[in-house]
Design an enzyme around this catalytic site. Structure first.
Site, mmCIF file in Angstrom:
data_model
loop_
_atom_site.group_PDB
_atom_site.id
_atom_site.type_symbol
_atom_site.label_atom_id
_atom_site.label_comp_id
_atom_site.label_asym_id
_atom_site.label_seq_id
_atom_site.Cartn_x
_atom_site.Cartn_y
_atom_site.Cartn_z
ATOM 1 N N LYS A 195 50.486 38.757 27.624
ATOM 2 C CA LYS A 195 49.269 39.706 27.655
ATOM 3 C C LYS A 195 48.221 39.603 28.908
ATOM 4 O O LYS A 195 48.091 40.543 29.895
ATOM 5 C CB LYS A 195 48.217 39.645 26.631
ATOM 6 C CG LYS A 195 46.956 40.021 26.709
ATOM 7 C CD LYS A 195 46.754 41.772 26.342
ATOM 8 C CE LYS A 195 45.506 42.132 27.549
ATOM 9 N NZ LYS A 195 45.194 43.772 26.436
ATOM 10 N N CYS A 197 38.860 44.417 31.297
ATOM 11 C CA CYS A 197 39.907 43.661 30.827
ATOM 12 C C CYS A 197 40.722 42.954 32.435
ATOM 13 O O CYS A 197 41.254 42.424 32.177
ATOM 14 C CB CYS A 197 41.061 44.402 30.240
ATOM 15 S SG CYS A 197 39.917 45.909 28.760
#
Ligand code: SAJ
Length: 421
Positions: free
Chosen positions: A204, A258
């Site tokens: 991720k 993010c």
């Protein structure tokens, strides 16, 4: 009997995920510590702008299968979808994950499955979650299952990507990963790949790090093209015609919760090795300063300049202003005594105030486009020309029809194009 799922955190990921499980037939309790979010959702409204989400949440709440509460309750499955921000020193702030883990500890039972969705530094499942949950006397992988299933949805396309994206699921053991996989399979149509927790955590982080490094390359190229007096957008378009090249787009900086955050989780753990990742962060972080420097050059010679800022959300067509580069641009303008008015059709409130479109443009000396909202592509330069004091536009996202703007007398500046002297 279908499983009961308790989702902790009802933000950009937790809310769609909880609603999706509820509309897939599970009994879901969504928990959020923010009372106003709980009240909003229980009224049938939502606190987030995301295409298709309101309809899904309403369907989930009306079916009676999604209940929104502020306190955790016992369940078969717990999903942690809380924020993992960075602090001022760019270190991971795991307070929310820690707190969520302790909440789960208070109701954890044998046979439970605990899933971490929040993007987290490598080792979080083993070093943070496992020890906290094992304070119950239950053993991870034996008495309860533990898995990491990182979210991968892109804001603006969350509903489509939640179903269609491939998922990587890491388990503390293979049984945990299999259980989590069976659960997500109820609505995920993409591939589900199983691995261990730490690999899933790193996968991720690397997805977003790859994007950050690639954007830094585009931004560096933009600054080089400015000096060479060539057009970065044309360079990238032509370079990307090569079948194995995919340079991303330059811009005023990288925002959101993010991409500017996740690479720091790697750098924090391996500062001596992750040099490229760290440099990419620095390059992208400096873009707002570069944009302000260009604005100063553009406005050179104009007395008491005032500019119109179009767009402050971190990217187009979303309402999210977390880590937005626009904030730093605005702070830079303030420092340089350049006054500004701000318009963003998606954002409801902002610390430096917001105007409507006409007010934001009226009497200004330069229109600065910072966010690539679709609305801005259809701005009519003829109408804009009647409102502004000077016909100057600075497009940092390359979305305007520059020839049309020139036709109505505008001097057009672009990010990554031309040396402004
Ligand atoms: N940006 C550029 N140039 C580009 C692409 C983006 O400057 O070519 C900027 C955007 O303007 C924005 C920032 O980067 O400020 C991030 O935007 P984004 O669209 O790249 O990504 P996010 O943060 O909205 O979502 C990302 C996605 N990650 C990847 O595509 C690898 C999403 O799939 C993740 O789920 C999400 O991060 C997350 O939650 O981690």
């Amino acid at each position: 009997m279908s499983k009961k799922i308790c989702t902790l955190g009802l933000g950009y990921v937790g809310l769609p995920t909880a609603s999706m499980f509820a509309t897939s037939g599970f009994e879901v309790v969504g928990v959020d510590s923010n009372q106003s979010i709980v009240e909003t959702l229980n009224r049938g409204d939502i606190h987030i702008e995301e295409p298709g989400l309101h309809t899904l949440v309403q369907a989930a709440v009306r079916s009676g299968r999604l209940k929104v509460k502020s306190i955790i309750e016992s369940a078969d499955v717990f999903i942690i979808a809380v924020p993992t921000p960075i602090d001022k020193n760019k270190k991971a702030n795991m307070t929310y994950v820690k707190n969520a883990s302790y909440e789960i500890l208070s109701v954890l039972r044998s046979g439970n499955l605990v899933i971490l969705e929040s993007t987290s530094p490598p080792g979080t499942c083993y070093k943070l979650l496992k020890p906290i949950l094992e304070e119950s006397g239950l053993k991870a992988g034996i008495d309860f299952e533990l898995a990491h299933c990182p979210e991968r949805v892109i804001p603006g396309r969350t509903m489509k990507e939640l179903i269609g994206n491939n998922r990587v699921i890491g388990g503390i053991n293979s049984k945990s990963a299999e259980s989590a996989s069976d659960l997500y399979r109820t609505f995920v149509e993409g591939k589900i790949c199983i691995t261990d927790c730490t690999t899933a955590e790193m996968v991720k982080l690397m997805e977003n790090t790859y994007r950050d490094v690639n954007i830094a390359l585009a931004n560096e190229l933009a600054m080089i093209c400015e000096k060479l007096d060539i057009n970065v957008w044309e360079v990238i378009k032509l370079t990307n015609l090569h079948p194995r090249v995919n340079i991303h787009l330059p811009g005023p900086g990288v925002g959101g919760h993010c991409i500017p955050v996740d690479p720091c989780f790697i750098v924090e753990q391996m500062p001596n090795i992750s040099k490229l990742i760290s440099l990419a962060r620095t390059i992208n972080d400096k873009m707002p300063v570069h944009i302000v420097d260009r604005i100063k050059l553009i406005l050179n010679g104009i007395q008491s300049p005032q500019v119109a800022i179009l767009g402050i959300s971190y990217k187009g067509n979303v309402d999210d202003i977390r880590e937005t580069p626009a904030l730093e641009v605005i702070q830079g303008l303030k420092k340089a005594n350049i006054s500004f008015k701000i318009y963003d059709p998606h954002v409801r409130s902002f610390e430096y105030g917001l105007s409507n479109l006409v007010d934001s443009l009226s009497g200004t000396d330069c229109v600065i486009l910072l966010t690539d909202h679709d609305e801005f592509k259809f701005l009519n330069p003829q109408e804009v020309s009647k409102l502004v004091r000077h016909r100057i536009v600075y497009d940092t996202r390359n979305i305007l029809d520059h020839e049309l703007w020139k036709k109505y007398g505008f001097i057009v500046y672009q990010h990554g194009v031309g040396n402004i002297k």
